[in-house]
Design a protein around this motif. Structure first.
Motif, short mmCIF file in Angstrom:
data_model
loop_
_atom_site.label_atom_id
_atom_site.label_comp_id
_atom_site.label_asym_id
_atom_site.label_seq_id
_atom_site.Cartn_x
_atom_site.Cartn_y
_atom_site.Cartn_z
N SER A 2 0.97 -1.09 0.10
CA SER A 2 0.04 -0.02 -0.17
C SER A 2 0.75 1.12 -0.17
O SER A 2 2.06 1.23 0.49
CB SER A 2 -0.73 -0.09 1.26
N LEU A 3 0.14 2.46 -0.22
CA LEU A 3 0.79 3.84 -0.31
C LEU A 3 1.55 4.17 1.02
O LEU A 3 2.82 4.48 1.10
CB LEU A 3 -0.11 4.77 -0.47
N THR A 4 0.81 3.69 2.11
CA THR A 4 1.40 3.98 3.62
C THR A 4 2.29 2.96 3.62
O THR A 4 3.56 3.21 4.37
CB THR A 4 0.32 3.76 4.50
N GLU A 5 2.30 1.68 3.25
CA GLU A 5 3.41 0.65 3.66
C GLU A 5 4.64 1.03 2.89
O GLU A 5 5.77 1.06 3.49
CB GLU A 5 2.95 -0.67 3.24
N ASP A 151 0.89 25.18 -4.56
CA ASP A 151 -0.08 24.00 -4.84
C ASP A 151 0.57 23.13 -5.98
O ASP A 151 0.67 23.44 -7.12
CB ASP A 151 -1.37 24.47 -5.47
N PRO A 152 1.16 22.00 -5.36
CA PRO A 152 1.76 21.16 -6.29
C PRO A 152 0.95 20.45 -7.41
O PRO A 152 1.51 19.96 -8.33
CB PRO A 152 2.47 19.99 -5.47
N SER A 153 -0.34 20.42 -7.19
CA SER A 153 -1.26 19.94 -8.17
C SER A 153 -1.47 20.69 -9.37
O SER A 153 -1.79 20.32 -10.30
CB SER A 153 -2.64 19.53 -7.65
N THR A 154 -0.98 21.96 -9.43
CA THR A 154 -1.17 22.90 -10.44
C THR A 154 -0.01 23.67 -10.78
O THR A 154 -0.22 24.21 -11.90
CB THR A 154 -2.37 24.00 -9.92
N ALA A 155 1.07 23.34 -10.03
CA ALA A 155 2.27 24.14 -10.26
C ALA A 155 3.00 23.41 -11.58
O ALA A 155 2.73 22.17 -11.94
CB ALA A 155 3.41 23.74 -9.24
N THR A 156 3.56 24.19 -12.56
CA THR A 156 4.03 24.00 -13.54
C THR A 156 5.38 22.80 -13.47
O THR A 156 5.44 21.98 -13.95
CB THR A 156 4.89 25.21 -14.24
N ASP A 157 6.07 23.16 -12.44
CA ASP A 157 7.05 22.00 -11.86
C ASP A 157 6.83 21.61 -10.40
O ASP A 157 7.06 22.14 -9.43
CB ASP A 157 8.45 22.65 -11.77
N ASP A 191 7.40 10.02 -6.39
CA ASP A 191 7.31 9.03 -7.54
C ASP A 191 6.70 7.76 -6.78
O ASP A 191 5.96 6.95 -7.29
CB ASP A 191 8.71 8.76 -7.64
N VAL A 192 7.09 7.33 -5.44
CA VAL A 192 6.21 6.56 -4.60
C VAL A 192 5.18 6.63 -4.65
O VAL A 192 4.04 5.48 -5.09
CB VAL A 192 6.72 6.35 -3.32
N GLY A 197 -0.43 4.87 -7.49
CA GLY A 197 -1.89 5.41 -7.86
C GLY A 197 -2.25 6.69 -7.03
O GLY A 197 -3.26 7.03 -7.09
N GLY A 198 -1.38 7.25 -6.29
CA GLY A 198 -1.52 8.59 -5.77
C GLY A 198 -1.49 9.75 -6.15
O GLY A 198 -1.12 9.75 -7.47
N THR A 199 -1.95 10.73 -5.90
CA THR A 199 -1.84 12.21 -6.31
C THR A 199 -0.45 12.88 -6.02
O THR A 199 0.40 12.39 -5.17
CB THR A 199 -2.68 13.03 -6.21
#
Length: 575
Positions: A2-5, A151-157, A191-192, A197-199
């Motif tokens: 899992s993501l947490t694991e 906001d990392p979800s909308t940032a260019t980098d 990257d993990v 499958g996470g954001t």
């Protein structure tokens, strides 16, 4: 996985590597705890007085030395205070942590701190809960926006934004500047998260959690430029800022301290005194009352101290809370005011609310809260006649002159009597709520007749019996077993007293060692090391002497400590 694991596996690996790298600073720093060394706690004195630069000389010309400093872990109180200041949370994960081990009466002593698998697991649970709380806040919430500065979800980098977020958070959490290279593994968690499958926000959250699991957060890491050199050298300004904040506030440095650290001015004696003076006036200094006084005087035991309802039917939770409040407010004032610390035994004031005033048989103050009240003309005065102390030094069904005498000798005079020999007969207890057939003075007199008991009880009993006018929950009484209570006595050196007020005054006399004992307790708590041996006594004497040049207050003693080589310098581990 899992993501947490996946995150936990990576975090555990990073934590293990970092702890291995720090292991030379976690172990024994020289000396035996049984010898009063505490295993070489932070800024500790060298039990052998050997080698290197000294911090001056103390009483009798004893060298004041500073030896190797092992790493110190945040204890439970420090952890909760720190995450509150770091995240603005009201969560208290530390309440689920195991009790911290203590030595010399305090849980700040470095040599007995450890990190068990259970505690590591609870750190992981706490980090997850704390960061999940922040991430779930609206984007406009000040707590969230102070961490998510972009906001990392909308940032260019996205990775550049993540690094910006993690760097700002890590600098506050680690209590020092942080280089981008230190956070490479944290940024890699993006990257993990993606692989699971996470954001990108999930990845940043993993990085934030990993910061809360870093040794640089969980421990007060101090890096030696030359860890193999035993030469005495100043700690860095950022490390000194942390020493100050955890000594006086039990939490991370504030912006003012960090600004002074960044300017490189904290090692200036005037600056460190100015900072300590400011900090003692801050509400965060209440930590000295809850953590230092709470352990030194055993007030931490009050919430769980057993009181038999048959023996004391008027005792309830409201009274227990009122007793705690009285002592807390009393010591808060002593830490703020420039009055001699020894006055805690003879003060003619206290703090009361209506519930406590009713218990004491005194007029209730106006309002619903606590008020500062005069004790002039009353049967009370000083901390020894407060309900909290009188209760925690008693048995569930009765007062304990022996317990009170041992407590005063051990905690206030630093002259604990030896433990009782084996097979000492116990005192016969009447059933709870049943009037005793004899007074405690008569009972103890019979006990002292036994040869194995008299040698110690001749010292213990007179002090404890001096407070026998107060029952097991601090209620004043004039009689016991149908007879007047005799609270007069004679100390082993022949000094006579007529009751608790006169006895408390006698205990403040210089020859009794009360002031030196206060200094020892302050040193042990703030430095994280024992001061029972001869070099420790020399440091204690220096603190008292320096305080006498000012007002002999708690603040003056603490000011002396934080200016000393003991507090501002350290050694490497040596070859």
């Amino acid at each position: 996985m899992s993501l947490t694991e996946a995150w936990w596996t990576r975090s555990c690996f990073v934590l293990a590597l970092a702890l291995a790298a720090c292991s030379g600073r976690i172990g024994d720093g020289g000396g035996s705890p049984s010898a009063g060394s505490g295993g070489g706690g932070a800024g500790s004195q060298n039990p052998s007085g050997g080698g290197g630069a000294t911090g001056g000389s103390g009483a009798g010309g004893t060298s004041l030395d500073v030896v190797y400093v092992p790493i110190q872990r945040l204890n439970r109180s420090q952890y909760c205070n720190t995450v509150h200041d770091l995240l603005g949370t009201t969560q208290r994960p530390c309440d689920q942590f195991p009790q911290d081990p203590s030595l010399f009466g305090f849980d700040t002593v470095a040599s007995v701190q450890s990190l068990s698998p259970l505690l590591a697991q609870l750190y992981e649970t706490a980090a997850t809960s704390l960061i999940d709380e922040v991430v779930a806040l609206p984007a406009t919430d000040a707590r969230r926006s102070s961490i998510f500065v972009c906001d990392p979800s909308t940032a260019t980098d996205a990775k550049a934004c993540a690094l910006q977020i993690l760097t700002g958070f890590a600098q506050r959490a680690f209590r020092r500047p942080v280089a981008a290279a230190e956070l490479a593994n944290h940024v890699a968690l993006l990257d993990v998260a993606k692989a699971q499958g996470g954001t990108v926000t999930d990845g940043v959250a993993l990085g934030l959690r990993a910061i809360l699991l870093s040794p640089h957060f969980l421990f007060r890491v101090e890096i030696d430029p030359s860890p193999g050199s035993p030469a005495l050298h100043p700690v860095s300004d950022y490390e000194l800022a942390s020493r100050l904040s955890y000594a006086l506030w039990s939490t991370m440095p504030d912006a003012t301290l960090l600004t002074a650290a960044a300017a490189g001015t904290l090692h200036d004696p005037a600056q460190i005194v100015s900072q300590a003076t400011r900090m003692l006036q801050d509400p965060k200094a209440h930590a000295l009352t809850t953590d230092l006084i709470g352990q030194w005087l055993m007030i931490r035991n009050l919430p769980t101290h057993e009181v038999n309802p048959q023996a004391y039917p008027t005792f309830d939770d409201a009274l227990r809370t009122a007793m705690q409040g009285e002592t807390n407010l009393f010591f808060d004032e002593f830490f703020r005011q420039k009055v001699p610390a020894i006055n805690i035994l003879t003060a003619d004031f206290t703090y009361m609310n209506a519930r406590l005033a009713t218990h004491y048989g005194m007029p209730a103050p106006a309002g619903t809260g606590f008020s500062r009240v005069s004790l002039a003309g009353s049967m009370r005065g000083g901390v020894l006649m407060q309900g909290s102390i009188l209760t925690v030094t008693s048995h569930p069904t009765r007062s304990s002159p022996v317990g009170r005498g041992v407590w005063i000798l051990s905690n206030l005079l630093c002259s604990a009597p030896p433990p009782p020999p084996a097979n000492v007969p116990v005192l016969v207890e009447p059933p709870a709520g049943t009037p005793p057939p004899m007074t405690m003075r008569e009972t103890l007199a019979a006990h002292r007749v036994m040869p194995q008991c008299g040698s110690c009880h001749n010292t213990i009993d007179p002090i404890g019996l001096g407070f026998e006018n107060f029952d097991g929950i601090g209620l004043y009484r004039a009689t016991q077993a149908g007879k007047p209570i005799d609270a007069a006595g004679v100390l082993p050196d022949g000094t006579a007293f007529s009751g608790p007020t006169e006895l408390a005054s006698i205990l403040t006399q210089p020859a009794r060692g009360f002031e030196s004992c206060i200094a020892r307790q302050l040193l042990t708590y703030t430095v994280g090391h024992g001061f029972e041996d001869d070099p420790g006594k020399a440091w204690t004497a220096q603190v008292v002497d320096q305080a006498h040049k000012s007002d002999s207050s708690f603040g003056a003693m603490l000011s002396s400590i934080v200016q000393s080589d003991l507090f501002t310098k350290r050694r490497g581990a040596g070859p």
